[in-house]
Design an enzyme around this catalytic site. Sequence first.
Site, PDB file in Angstrom:
ATOM      1  N   ASP A 164       0.867  -1.145   0.120  1.00 27.70           N
ATOM      2  CA  ASP A 164       0.073  -0.014   0.087  1.00 27.70           C
ATOM      3  C   ASP A 164       0.741   1.302   0.034  1.00 27.70           C
ATOM      4  O   ASP A 164       1.624   1.442   0.904  1.00 27.70           O
ATOM      5  CB  ASP A 164      -0.822   0.043   1.318  1.00 27.70           C
ATOM      6  CG  ASP A 164      -2.191   0.993   1.089  1.00 27.70           C
ATOM      7  OD1 ASP A 164      -1.980   1.750   0.100  1.00 27.70           O
ATOM      8  OD2 ASP A 164      -2.964   0.851   1.960  1.00 27.70           O
ATOM      9  N   ASP A 165       0.937   2.035  -1.019  1.00 26.85           N
ATOM     10  CA  ASP A 165       1.580   3.302  -1.157  1.00 26.85           C
ATOM     11  C   ASP A 165       2.861   3.206  -1.394  1.00 26.85           C
ATOM     12  O   ASP A 165       3.444   4.386  -0.850  1.00 26.85           O
ATOM     13  CB  ASP A 165       1.167   4.385   0.074  1.00 26.85           C
ATOM     14  CG  ASP A 165      -0.181   4.785   0.044  1.00 26.85           C
ATOM     15  OD1 ASP A 165      -1.064   4.200  -0.820  1.00 26.85           O
ATOM     16  OD2 ASP A 165      -0.662   5.464   0.715  1.00 26.85           O
ATOM     17  N   CYS A 202      -6.386   3.822  -3.676  1.00 24.39           N
ATOM     18  CA  CYS A 202      -6.479   2.419  -3.095  1.00 24.39           C
ATOM     19  C   CYS A 202      -7.668   1.554  -3.548  1.00 24.39           C
ATOM     20  O   CYS A 202      -7.412   0.406  -4.393  1.00 24.39           O
ATOM     21  CB  CYS A 202      -6.550   2.358  -1.527  1.00 24.39           C
ATOM     22  SG  CYS A 202      -5.298   3.229  -0.901  1.00 24.39           S
ATOM     23  N   LYS A 256      -5.724  -5.872   3.994  1.00 31.04           N
ATOM     24  CA  LYS A 256      -6.473  -4.607   3.680  1.00 31.04           C
ATOM     25  C   LYS A 256      -7.624  -4.750   2.745  1.00 31.04           C
ATOM     26  O   LYS A 256      -7.145  -5.256   1.762  1.00 31.04           O
ATOM     27  CB  LYS A 256      -5.618  -3.445   3.406  1.00 31.04           C
ATOM     28  CG  LYS A 256      -6.538  -2.209   3.049  1.00 31.04           C
ATOM     29  CD  LYS A 256      -5.534  -0.992   2.772  1.00 31.04           C
ATOM     30  CE  LYS A 256      -6.403   0.307   2.165  1.00 31.04           C
ATOM     31  NZ  LYS A 256      -5.410   1.400   1.886  1.00 31.04           N
ATOM     32  N   HIS A 258     -10.945  -2.750   1.909  1.00 31.79           N
ATOM     33  CA  HIS A 258     -11.062  -1.452   1.282  1.00 31.79           C
ATOM     34  C   HIS A 258     -11.994  -1.558   0.416  1.00 31.79           C
ATOM     35  O   HIS A 258     -11.766  -0.605  -0.767  1.00 31.79           O
ATOM     36  CB  HIS A 258      -9.812  -0.647   1.109  1.00 31.79           C
ATOM     37  CG  HIS A 258     -10.127   0.919   1.058  1.00 31.79           C
ATOM     38  ND1 HIS A 258      -8.999   1.653   0.586  1.00 31.79           N
ATOM     39  CD2 HIS A 258     -11.056   1.600   1.327  1.00 31.79           C
ATOM     40  CE1 HIS A 258      -9.587   2.890   0.741  1.00 31.79           C
ATOM     41  NE2 HIS A 258     -10.610   2.866   1.168  1.00 31.79           N
ATOM     42  N   HIS A 348       1.138   2.582   3.979  1.00 30.99           N
ATOM     43  CA  HIS A 348       0.205   3.522   4.221  1.00 30.99           C
ATOM     44  C   HIS A 348       0.479   4.195   5.465  1.00 30.99           C
ATOM     45  O   HIS A 348       0.810   3.591   6.521  1.00 30.99           O
ATOM     46  CB  HIS A 348      -1.345   2.999   3.951  1.00 30.99           C
ATOM     47  CG  HIS A 348      -2.179   3.875   3.775  1.00 30.99           C
ATOM     48  ND1 HIS A 348      -2.515   4.920   4.666  1.00 30.99           N
ATOM     49  CD2 HIS A 348      -3.008   4.301   2.579  1.00 30.99           C
ATOM     50  CE1 HIS A 348      -3.544   5.752   4.261  1.00 30.99           C
ATOM     51  NE2 HIS A 348      -3.714   4.994   3.059  1.00 30.99           N
ATOM     52  N   ASP A 406      -0.046  -0.866  -5.101  1.00 32.95           N
ATOM     53  CA  ASP A 406      -1.559  -0.479  -5.389  1.00 32.95           C
ATOM     54  C   ASP A 406      -1.651   0.846  -5.996  1.00 32.95           C
ATOM     55  O   ASP A 406      -2.379   1.188  -6.654  1.00 32.95           O
ATOM     56  CB  ASP A 406      -2.407  -0.530  -4.099  1.00 32.95           C
ATOM     57  CG  ASP A 406      -2.140   0.656  -3.312  1.00 32.95           C
ATOM     58  OD1 ASP A 406      -1.148   1.031  -3.274  1.00 32.95           O
ATOM     59  OD2 ASP A 406      -3.265   0.683  -2.164  1.00 32.95           O
ATOM     60  N   ASN A 407      -0.787   1.844  -5.752  1.00 36.67           N
ATOM     61  CA  ASN A 407      -0.550   3.139  -6.383  1.00 36.67           C
ATOM     62  C   ASN A 407       0.628   3.626  -6.098  1.00 36.67           C
ATOM     63  O   ASN A 407       1.387   3.257  -5.637  1.00 36.67           O
ATOM     64  CB  ASN A 407      -1.720   4.067  -5.820  1.00 36.67           C
ATOM     65  CG  ASN A 407      -1.867   3.822  -4.432  1.00 36.67           C
ATOM     66  OD1 ASN A 407      -2.953   3.477  -3.846  1.00 36.67           O
ATOM     67  ND2 ASN A 407      -0.762   4.622  -3.610  1.00 36.67           N
ATOM     68  N   LYS A 424       0.865   9.971  -5.563  1.00 38.57           N
ATOM     69  CA  LYS A 424      -0.216   9.470  -5.266  1.00 38.57           C
ATOM     70  C   LYS A 424      -1.650  10.275  -5.582  1.00 38.57           C
ATOM     71  O   LYS A 424      -1.353  11.257  -5.193  1.00 38.57           O
ATOM     72  CB  LYS A 424      -0.270   8.477  -3.974  1.00 38.57           C
ATOM     73  CG  LYS A 424      -1.472   8.149  -3.359  1.00 38.57           C
ATOM     74  CD  LYS A 424      -1.711   7.810  -2.124  1.00 38.57           C
ATOM     75  CE  LYS A 424      -2.803   7.187  -1.740  1.00 38.57           C
ATOM     76  NZ  LYS A 424      -3.187   6.790  -0.021  1.00 38.57           N
TER      77      LYS A 424
END
Length: 680
Positions: A164-165, A202, A256, A258, A348, A406-407, A424
């Site tokens: 994540d991130d 996300c 996660k 989401h 994240h 994811d990004n 992001k």
Amino acid sequence: MGSRHAASQAGPAELREPERGRRRAGGRAGGGKQLRAGLTFPERPAAAAHVPPRGPAAGLGPVAGPPPGALSTLGASRSAGGRAARAPWAREAVRPGNPAPRDARAGMAMHALTGFSLVSLLSFGYLSWDWAKPSLVADGPGEAGEQPSAAPPQPPHIIFILTDDQGYHDVGYHGSDIETPTLDRLAAEGVKLENYYIQPICTPSRSQLLTGRYQIHTGLQHSIIRPRQPNCLPLDQVTLPQKLQEAGYSTHMVGKWHLGFYRKECLPTRRGFDTFLGSLTGNVDYYTYDNCDGPGVCGFDLHEGESVAWGLSGQYSTMLYAQRVSHILASHSPRRPLFLYVAFQAVHTPLQSPRQYLYRYRAMGNVARRKYAAMVTCMDEAVRNITWALKRYGFYNNSVIIFSSDNGGQTFSGGSNWPLRGRKGTYWEGGVRGLGFVHSPLLKRKRRTSRALVHITDWYPTLVGLAGGSASVADGLDGYDVWPAISEGRASPRTEILHNIDPLYNHARHGSLEGGFGIWNTAVQAAIRVGEWKLLTGDPGYGDWIPPQTLAAFPGSWWNLERMANTRQAVWLFNISADPYEREDLADQRPDVVRALLARLVDYNRTAIPVRYPAENPRAHPDFNGGAWGPWASDEEEEEEEEEGRARSFSRGRRKKKCKICKLRSFFRKLNTRLMSHRI
């Protein structure tokens, strides 16, 4: 024997990682194994040791013959049903000086009798053979006596790891100052995906991974799913784990989610996963698992299955998730195909890390970057422990490990996408170019870098194909099966990517229908890539080039050196193959390409479904759910809300006066949309 007995008395003590030489020399007896990051692997019951049968060693001399009557005695003991023990005569070797058998004639008679019996048996078999039956030694295929064909290969175990991130620059093999030895090794031994694209935030990336569809085909074009929104992944679409379940897979998710949870039907265990451990919302505290969606709107968010996992609070999430993966592998049989979706919360915000990892980066002046680097390294060691568990429990040789971000990285929170543009939440390369690689013993061409065009929607048909299932454009998918491109180095079937069309995002002030040749309103946020060309319209987000944040603070003059200068613009065109850093805008020089790509946007927009971004529901407050985030709506309540919404729409034209609560709700909805759009 003494060491073995001592090991058996040691019990399940936690052991550090064994040295390679000792592990090769004979393994280890005892209980669990603890690797770095404080993870303990459960020990499977040890199989009984194989003891070779004892008998006379070859070449030690002739074996003494049996005494008279020994053959009949041995035959009787075998016919009695038991496995006859080896007779004493069979174990005695003739030693130098031992006397020879006394009666040579008796031995000759015995040999003659044995030969006569053998001839009689052969004659009886020849005369009693049924020549009408097919031969037991068949020549043709499919005939009796043929060697059984090899069993079809078992579908591979699939392990999908999503971070994540994590920024494009935040991995060792991209020249980062952050230590990621595990990711570097796995990528070097597999296939690096250097033309791989994801989504800028996300929820869109996760929805496209699990459905194989663009955002315009799921109604999730705008922003993310907020905790209090009655929204989730469309229930009428078959997810990737559901497809894999149809192919006989056991499916597990850790990490996660989401993707919405306002109804129980939206939960991971209702969308194709046999088990689930993780958080439902977008970001939680790494230790307490609390999440606040505004002042005073806080709740606990760690769930196991469909229950709140209060008892697991206090454990660092990265370690907890990796440990759960090891327990799943320890309790699962390698003979049944397995799909593991590991969606780490790391890296994240909030920036939290165990102290031992912070110490490695104590020389970093930038505090955010220091904490961020520690979190990345901790996640890297968690991946190391997962890989070790795959080998320990017999999954690795038939596994496919996929790693993806994811990004893009959030540069305000320690991340770095250098030398790419943006961050992001933007449609510049820094927001949508992903980290990705595939590591597997099943790859036909390993240790290479792939430039094949790959998008996150492609994993759906690719993994379903590996599992032996079928998924195609006929199923409404936007992804392609890219396994031949990854494994064999063939050309990618994908030639274009729709990054997104978001009609709700703030319209660009200088965009217009005239600026889009009368076919597209350039004020609308959209991005598309076709071949080597990438087109952006509307407001793509902050287009900065931000170098790694190694200093404690950036002087304003440094920051402004790479800021996007021209804000009076609504159309950009880049040749991404020649200019991956998006520094040379060719929109004015190639209006023909701009027009062609705008036409493609028009084509895609014709297939889009309406955006689903409902207002927040006050009943979602954790105080109404025992202090934890979780489902709050039932089917009846959802139908009532839809009817009320239709009634309000019908009477809106006749009734001008609105209640105060309606005005407040509308105001905060608009305010929240604007704030989150800028914040993300």
